[in-house]
Write a protein that holds these residues in place. Structure first.
Motif, mmCIF file in Angstrom:
data_model
loop_
_atom_site.group_PDB
_atom_site.id
_atom_site.type_symbol
_atom_site.label_atom_id
_atom_site.label_comp_id
_atom_site.label_asym_id
_atom_site.label_seq_id
_atom_site.Cartn_x
_atom_site.Cartn_y
_atom_site.Cartn_z
ATOM 1 N N VAL A 39 0.806 -1.227 0.000
ATOM 2 C CA VAL A 39 0.000 0.000 0.000
ATOM 3 C C VAL A 39 0.843 1.282 0.000
ATOM 4 C CG1 VAL A 39 -2.049 -1.063 1.002
ATOM 5 C CG2 VAL A 39 -0.282 -0.166 2.527
ATOM 6 N N ASP A 40 2.150 1.161 0.050
ATOM 7 C CA ASP A 40 3.043 2.329 -0.033
ATOM 8 C C ASP A 40 2.912 2.962 -1.421
ATOM 9 O OD1 ASP A 40 5.129 4.176 0.018
ATOM 10 O OD2 ASP A 40 6.705 2.695 0.397
ATOM 11 N N ASN A 41 2.693 4.269 -1.468
ATOM 12 C CA ASN A 41 2.617 4.925 -2.788
ATOM 13 C C ASN A 41 3.710 5.965 -2.977
ATOM 14 O OD1 ASN A 41 1.632 6.919 -1.126
ATOM 15 N ND2 ASN A 41 -0.163 7.403 -2.378
ATOM 16 N N GLY A 42 4.825 5.793 -2.244
ATOM 17 C CA GLY A 42 5.969 6.631 -2.539
ATOM 18 C C GLY A 42 6.723 7.199 -1.356
ATOM 19 N N THR A 165 -2.461 -2.323 6.288
ATOM 20 C CA THR A 165 -2.003 -3.570 5.671
ATOM 21 C C THR A 165 -0.603 -3.877 6.152
ATOM 22 O OG1 THR A 165 -3.341 -3.269 3.664
ATOM 23 C CG2 THR A 165 -1.416 -4.689 3.478
ATOM 24 N N CYS A 166 -0.484 -4.810 7.047
ATOM 25 C CA CYS A 166 0.840 -5.263 7.484
ATOM 26 C C CYS A 166 0.711 -6.673 8.053
ATOM 27 C CB CYS A 166 1.475 -4.295 8.489
ATOM 28 S SG CYS A 166 0.556 -4.042 10.012
ATOM 29 N N GLY A 167 1.844 -7.313 8.260
ATOM 30 C CA GLY A 167 1.851 -8.668 8.798
ATOM 31 C C GLY A 167 2.625 -9.649 7.943
ATOM 32 N N GLY A 168 2.507 -9.533 6.619
ATOM 33 C CA GLY A 168 3.212 -10.462 5.739
ATOM 34 C C GLY A 168 4.713 -10.415 5.914
ATOM 35 N N ASN A 169 5.246 -9.199 6.055
ATOM 36 C CA ASN A 169 6.702 -9.066 6.212
ATOM 37 C C ASN A 169 7.201 -9.662 7.523
ATOM 38 O OD1 ASN A 169 7.462 -7.804 3.798
ATOM 39 N ND2 ASN A 169 6.864 -5.791 4.547
ATOM 40 N N GLY A 219 -5.720 -9.039 6.017
ATOM 41 C CA GLY A 219 -4.863 -10.128 6.440
ATOM 42 C C GLY A 219 -3.725 -10.307 5.454
ATOM 43 N N THR A 220 -2.989 -11.389 5.604
ATOM 44 C CA THR A 220 -1.939 -11.678 4.629
ATOM 45 C C THR A 220 -2.557 -12.367 3.420
ATOM 46 O OG1 THR A 220 -1.423 -13.915 5.382
ATOM 47 C CG2 THR A 220 -0.345 -12.089 6.531
ATOM 48 N N GLY A 221 -1.871 -12.313 2.298
ATOM 49 C CA GLY A 221 -2.268 -13.105 1.150
ATOM 50 C C GLY A 221 -1.818 -14.546 1.324
ATOM 51 N N ALA A 222 -1.841 -15.299 0.225
ATOM 52 C CA ALA A 222 -1.368 -16.682 0.244
ATOM 53 C C ALA A 222 0.157 -16.653 0.230
ATOM 54 C CB ALA A 222 -1.921 -17.447 -0.952
ATOM 55 N N LEU A 223 0.753 -16.458 1.392
ATOM 56 C CA LEU A 223 2.186 -16.171 1.499
ATOM 57 C C LEU A 223 3.069 -17.181 0.778
ATOM 58 C CD1 LEU A 223 2.470 -15.160 5.274
ATOM 59 C CD2 LEU A 223 2.559 -13.642 3.283
ATOM 60 N N GLY A 224 2.728 -18.450 0.870
ATOM 61 C CA GLY A 224 3.595 -19.475 0.312
ATOM 62 C C GLY A 224 3.502 -19.641 -1.184
ATOM 63 N N CYS A 225 2.560 -18.911 -1.827
ATOM 64 C CA CYS A 225 2.320 -19.107 -3.261
ATOM 65 C C CYS A 225 2.786 -17.944 -4.125
ATOM 66 C CB CYS A 225 0.831 -19.355 -3.506
ATOM 67 S SG CYS A 225 0.200 -20.832 -2.684
ATOM 68 N N VAL A 226 3.391 -16.928 -3.538
ATOM 69 C CA VAL A 226 3.902 -15.829 -4.360
ATOM 70 C C VAL A 226 5.159 -16.317 -5.081
ATOM 71 C CG1 VAL A 226 2.955 -14.113 -2.765
ATOM 72 C CG2 VAL A 226 5.335 -14.840 -2.517
ATOM 73 N N PRO A 227 5.491 -15.720 -6.229
ATOM 74 C CA PRO A 227 6.643 -16.214 -7.003
ATOM 75 C C PRO A 227 7.942 -16.307 -6.203
ATOM 76 C CG PRO A 227 5.332 -14.727 -8.341
ATOM 77 C CD PRO A 227 4.732 -14.686 -6.966
ATOM 78 N N ALA A 228 8.165 -15.379 -5.279
ATOM 79 C CA ALA A 228 9.402 -15.421 -4.490
ATOM 80 C C ALA A 228 9.492 -16.689 -3.667
ATOM 81 C CB ALA A 228 9.483 -14.191 -3.579
ATOM 82 N N GLU A 229 8.377 -17.101 -3.081
ATOM 83 C CA GLU A 229 8.401 -18.299 -2.247
ATOM 84 C C GLU A 229 8.385 -19.566 -3.083
ATOM 85 O OE1 GLU A 229 9.254 -17.826 0.660
ATOM 86 O OE2 GLU A 229 8.888 -15.665 0.636
ATOM 87 N N LEU A 230 7.740 -19.528 -4.257
ATOM 88 C CA LEU A 230 7.836 -20.667 -5.173
ATOM 89 C C LEU A 230 9.293 -20.899 -5.563
ATOM 90 C CD1 LEU A 230 4.835 -20.029 -7.606
ATOM 91 C CD2 LEU A 230 4.948 -21.682 -5.738
ATOM 92 N N ALA A 231 10.025 -19.793 -5.781
ATOM 93 C CA ALA A 231 11.426 -19.890 -6.203
ATOM 94 C C ALA A 231 12.341 -20.346 -5.079
ATOM 95 C CB ALA A 231 11.892 -18.541 -6.746
#
Length: 366
Positions: A39-42, A165-169, A219-231
């Motif tokens: 949600v950061d816009n700059g 929006t926080c928590g995922g990090n 809440g958080t998204g599907a944390l384990g399914c983002v491309p970074a975690e797939l990689a």
């Protein structure tokens, strides 16, 4: 009685449908945003930090086609909510352009890399941690008070919409950042989740003390399914089971904490947005939403384009609307639009206890 109840339901429905089409910008409510890179816009453009999105190809589909600091190819979730409110996008709080009448639109205090905990994102150096974002909110109110006076400032803040929006990090850039991280040695995962929820509750209570009365809490998204975690952590090309377990523990407890907070206050101040469920739909069945993939990021490098940030040297897809993820962690503009549609009109499976259209309709008659 049944006829009367039916009539009342139709009246509410009419208000819900009309609210998006009959918004007088002069009467539009202020909008405040707190949180992380989603949600950061700059704000991070003005900080000495590595967590930045102020160079191409970020912003390639933004109206100006320039990188703005949004971690997106175009508009992010706050931009799209501002459109629903009938207002211009809020400016970053650190922007020198945020003066005078622009202050009355609201402000975005978010900063990429932050978490609920102060030790989250330490590798990014100078970022605006949550306690500091709330201090800036207090400072903002003093600046507005000098323009419109104390009584009108209180009204502006009380009637505003707030997004946090926080928590995922706290998982990907803290607990699971490195093997045997400090937090993972300190807490088993279930205990860490409980600790995060208790610390988040303190932040939400502080927001309430500062005058926030309608707060969307994602809440958080599907944390384990983002491309970074797939990689990095995926098994056999699938989602990271451990990060999916973290999200599955965290999100229901967040909803329960919000429910308890509202009960204590005696009104629905905090609204839980189940972004894990919202994103799960287009992650598990991307074709149903017009995507060709939810596994490969549009911009990046390495497996699934999931390593590092998007840079001018990264692989870049020609059509961003075909990708659920813009970069290794962040949804594309099209995916953000799907999420905001659910925030606006989703069922209680997505928005608890009510969606944003219902909030806007109810608040318009109070």
């Amino acid at each position: 009685m049944a006829t009367s109840a039916t009539f009342s339901c139709w009246m509410i429905l009419g208000l819900v449908l009309a609210i998006g089409n009959i918004v007088d910008p002069a009467d539009a409510r202020a909008f405040f945003v707190f949180g992380d890179s989603l949600v950061d816009n700059g704000n991070n453009n003005f900080l000495a930090t590595t967590a930045r999105a102020d160079s191409p190809p970020y912003g390639i589909d933004y109206p100006t086609h320039r990188a703005t600091g949004r971690f997106s190819n175009g508009l992010n979730i706050p931009d799209l909510i501002s459109q629903q409110l009938g207002t211009e996008s809020t400016l970053p709080y650190l922007s020198p352009q945020l003066t005078g009448q622009k202050l009355l639109v609201g402000a975005n205090f978010a900063s990429a890399g932050i978490g609920i905990l102060n030790d989250t994102g330490v590798q990014f150096l100078n970022i605006i941690r949550m306690y500091r974002q709330l201090e800036y909110f207090q400072e903002y109110q003093q600046r507005v008070l000098d323009i419109i006076g104390s009584q009108e400032t209180v009204r502006l803040v009380n009637e505003a919409l707030v997004l946090i929006t926080c928590g995922g990090n706290d998982f990907v850039n803290n607990y699971y950042l490195v093997p045997n991280s400090v937090r993972s040695r300190q807490f088993a995962l279930p205990d860490y989740v409980k600790y995060l929820i208790s610390e988040y509750q303190k932040l939400l209570q502080k927001l309430y003390e500062l005058g926030a009365r309608r707060v969307l809490v994602t809440g958080t998204g599907a944390l384990g399914c983002v491309p970074a975690e797939l990689a990095q952590r995926g098994t056999n090309g699938g989602c990271s089971a451990e990060l999916q377990r973290a999200a599955a523990l965290y999100n229901p407890q967040l909803v329960e904490m919000i429910r308890n907070l509202n009960n204590e206050i005696g009104r629905d101040v905090f609204i839980a947005a189940n972004t894990q469920e919202m994103s799960r739909n287009f992650i598990t069945d991307p074709q149903a939403f017009g995507f060709t993939t939810s596994r490969i990021a549009c911009c990046g490098q390495g497996p699934f384009n999931g390593i590092g940030l998007c840079t001018p040297l990264s692989n870049l897809c020609p059509n961003r609307d075909l990708y659920a993820f813009w970069d290794a962690f962040h949804p594309s503009e099209k995916a953000n639009k799907i999420i905001v549609q659910q925030i606006m009109s989703g069922s209680t499976d997505h928005m608890n206890p009510m969606n944003l259209s219902t909030i806007l309709a109810l608040d318009s008659i109070n």
